[in-house]
Scaffold this motif. Structure first.
Motif, PDB file in Angstrom:
ATOM      1  N   LYS A  68       0.832  -1.205   0.000  1.00 12.07           N
ATOM      2  CA  LYS A  68       0.000   0.000   0.000  1.00 12.07           C
ATOM      3  C   LYS A  68       0.867   1.256   0.000  1.00 12.07           C
ATOM      4  N   ALA A  69       1.895   1.244   0.835  1.00 14.97           N
ATOM      5  CA  ALA A  69       2.784   2.410   0.891  1.00 14.97           C
ATOM      6  C   ALA A  69       3.476   2.625  -0.448  1.00 14.97           C
ATOM      7  N   MET A  70       3.894   1.546  -1.083  1.00 15.49           N
ATOM      8  CA  MET A  70       4.547   1.655  -2.394  1.00 15.49           C
ATOM      9  C   MET A  70       3.568   2.188  -3.433  1.00 15.49           C
ATOM     10  N   SER A  71       2.308   1.770  -3.354  1.00 12.47           N
ATOM     11  CA  SER A  71       1.299   2.232  -4.300  1.00 12.47           C
ATOM     12  C   SER A  71       1.045   3.724  -4.148  1.00 12.47           C
ATOM     13  N   VAL A  72       0.942   4.164  -2.906  1.00 13.14           N
ATOM     14  CA  VAL A  72       0.724   5.585  -2.659  1.00 13.14           C
ATOM     15  C   VAL A  72       1.917   6.381  -3.161  1.00 13.14           C
ATOM     16  N   ARG A  73       3.101   5.880  -2.888  1.00 15.50           N
ATOM     17  CA  ARG A  73       4.309   6.579  -3.320  1.00 15.50           C
ATOM     18  C   ARG A  73       4.356   6.682  -4.848  1.00 15.50           C
ATOM     19  N   ALA A  74       3.950   5.613  -5.518  1.00 18.48           N
ATOM     20  CA  ALA A  74       3.966   5.619  -6.980  1.00 18.48           C
ATOM     21  C   ALA A  74       2.990   6.646  -7.542  1.00 18.48           C
ATOM     22  N   ALA A  75       1.943   6.949  -6.783  1.00 20.71           N
ATOM     23  CA  ALA A  75       0.936   7.898  -7.240  1.00 20.71           C
ATOM     24  C   ALA A  75       1.323   9.349  -6.964  1.00 20.71           C
ATOM     25  N   GLN A  76       2.408   9.558  -6.292  1.00 18.59           N
ATOM     26  CA  GLN A  76       2.823  10.929  -5.965  1.00 18.59           C
ATOM     27  C   GLN A  76       3.123  11.728  -7.222  1.00 18.59           C
ATOM     28  N   LYS A  77       2.867  13.013  -7.123  1.00 18.34           N
ATOM     29  CA  LYS A  77       3.130  13.887  -8.259  1.00 18.34           C
ATOM     30  C   LYS A  77       4.477  14.570  -8.151  1.00 18.34           C
ATOM     31  N   SER A  78       4.982  14.714  -6.938  1.00 15.36           N
ATOM     32  CA  SER A  78       6.232  15.444  -6.740  1.00 15.36           C
ATOM     33  C   SER A  78       7.260  14.561  -6.053  1.00 15.36           C
ATOM     34  N   SER A  79       8.396  14.355  -6.693  1.00 15.60           N
ATOM     35  CA  SER A  79       9.432  13.534  -6.075  1.00 15.60           C
ATOM     36  C   SER A  79      10.053  14.236  -4.871  1.00 15.60           C
ATOM     37  N   GLY A  80       9.912  15.549  -4.777  1.00 18.99           N
ATOM     38  CA  GLY A  80      10.435  16.291  -3.637  1.00 18.99           C
ATOM     39  C   GLY A  80       9.709  15.962  -2.349  1.00 18.99           C
ATOM     40  N   GLU A  81       8.491  15.457  -2.458  1.00 17.76           N
ATOM     41  CA  GLU A  81       7.701  15.104  -1.285  1.00 17.76           C
ATOM     42  C   GLU A  81       7.734  13.604  -1.022  1.00 17.76           C
ATOM     43  N   ALA A  82       8.578  12.908  -1.725  1.00 25.21           N
ATOM     44  CA  ALA A  82       8.610  11.452  -1.630  1.00 25.21           C
ATOM     45  C   ALA A  82       9.060  10.991  -0.249  1.00 25.21           C
ATOM     46  N   ALA A  83       8.388   9.977   0.247  1.00 27.43           N
ATOM     47  CA  ALA A  83       8.801   9.351   1.498  1.00 27.43           C
ATOM     48  C   ALA A  83      10.031   8.503   1.220  1.00 27.43           C
ATOM     49  N   SER A  84      10.761   8.226   2.232  1.00 25.72           N
ATOM     50  CA  SER A  84      11.987   7.457   2.086  1.00 25.72           C
ATOM     51  C   SER A  84      11.702   5.955   2.125  1.00 25.72           C
ATOM     52  N   LEU A  85      11.854   5.284   0.977  1.00 25.31           N
ATOM     53  CA  LEU A  85      11.693   3.832   0.954  1.00 25.31           C
ATOM     54  C   LEU A  85      12.778   3.168   1.778  1.00 25.31           C
ATOM     55  N   ASP A  86      13.953   3.776   1.818  1.00 25.35           N
ATOM     56  CA  ASP A  86      15.033   3.222   2.620  1.00 25.35           C
ATOM     57  C   ASP A  86      14.650   3.198   4.098  1.00 25.35           C
ATOM     58  N   LYS A  87      14.092   4.302   4.595  1.00 24.07           N
ATOM     59  CA  LYS A  87      13.646   4.347   5.986  1.00 24.07           C
ATOM     60  C   LYS A  87      12.554   3.315   6.232  1.00 24.07           C
ATOM     61  N   MET A  88      11.653   3.183   5.265  1.00 20.81           N
ATOM     62  CA  MET A  88      10.575   2.216   5.413  1.00 20.81           C
ATOM     63  C   MET A  88      11.122   0.799   5.409  1.00 20.81           C
ATOM     64  N   LEU A 134       7.206   2.232  14.545  1.00 21.61           N
ATOM     65  CA  LEU A 134       5.875   2.662  14.142  1.00 21.61           C
ATOM     66  C   LEU A 134       5.826   4.175  13.941  1.00 21.61           C
ATOM     67  N   VAL A 135       6.532   4.916  14.777  1.00 21.80           N
ATOM     68  CA  VAL A 135       6.604   6.364  14.598  1.00 21.80           C
ATOM     69  C   VAL A 135       7.240   6.668  13.240  1.00 21.80           C
ATOM     70  N   THR A 136       8.330   5.971  12.902  1.00 20.23           N
ATOM     71  CA  THR A 136       8.991   6.171  11.616  1.00 20.23           C
ATOM     72  C   THR A 136       8.046   5.867  10.464  1.00 20.23           C
ATOM     73  N   LEU A 137       7.370   4.726  10.531  1.00 24.29           N
ATOM     74  CA  LEU A 137       6.439   4.359   9.463  1.00 24.29           C
ATOM     75  C   LEU A 137       5.297   5.369   9.359  1.00 24.29           C
ATOM     76  N   ASN A 138       4.757   5.798  10.486  1.00 21.80           N
ATOM     77  CA  ASN A 138       3.669   6.786  10.451  1.00 21.80           C
ATOM     78  C   ASN A 138       4.138   8.092   9.832  1.00 21.80           C
ATOM     79  N   ASP A 139       5.346   8.538  10.190  1.00 26.12           N
ATOM     80  CA  ASP A 139       5.885   9.765   9.603  1.00 26.12           C
ATOM     81  C   ASP A 139       6.016   9.633   8.092  1.00 26.12           C
ATOM     82  N   GLU A 140       6.549   8.514   7.635  1.00 22.23           N
ATOM     83  CA  GLU A 140       6.740   8.308   6.205  1.00 22.23           C
ATOM     84  C   GLU A 140       5.400   8.180   5.487  1.00 22.23           C
TER      85      GLU A 140
END
Length: 148
Positions: A68-88, A134-140
């Protein structure tokens, strides 16, 4: 079926279904030794599941959450707002490690009452680690949601 076979099959399944992400769930009974508990390989997520062990449901739920997180990330319009997959990925690995400790705790609990101290110490350490992750995942995930 080996890990390579699974990844090839996942790739074919994604293309056949015009999907961006694949969650491949292996039976714990038949999974080859090369199959990880939970790991992401590009657009594919591989996990193991034992229908007789409710604790293994957490692995499948974690795999779906990653998808789900990957799907949401793929739908993003701006790479500048991208969450960190590495952190996830690091958070998922840490969560997987903590989930694995539940098996260790169950063994201790079943082996003897003298293991109580070990159990309490491990549970306290796991609680802290799980809360941090969980805090990290919620932030991302918040970053992902605000970007869509």
């Amino acid at each position: 079926m080996t890990l390579d076979d699974s990844l090839n099959e996942a790739d074919i399944a994604r293309r056949n279904r015009q999907a961006a992400i694949c969650v491949y769930v292996h039976s714990e009974r038949t999974a080859h030794d090369s199959i990880p508990r939970l790991q992401r390989f590009g657009c594919d997520i591989i996990t193991r599941w034992n229908p007789e062990d409710q604790a293994s449901d957490l692995w499948v739920k974690a795999a779906v959450m990653v998808a789900k997180a990957m799907s949401v990330r793929a739908a993003q319009k701006s790479s500048g707002e991208a969450a960190s997959l590495d952190k996830m990925d690091r958070a998922i690995q840490a969560l997987g490690k903590q989930i694995g400790h539940f098996e260790e705790i169950a063994t201790w609990a079943n082996s003897s009452s003298s293991a109580t101290g070990k159990i309490v110490k491990k549970v306290d350490a796991m609680k802290v680690e799980l809360e941090e992750r969980l805090v990290t995942l919620n932030d991302e995930l918040d970053k992902l949601k605000s970007a869509v």
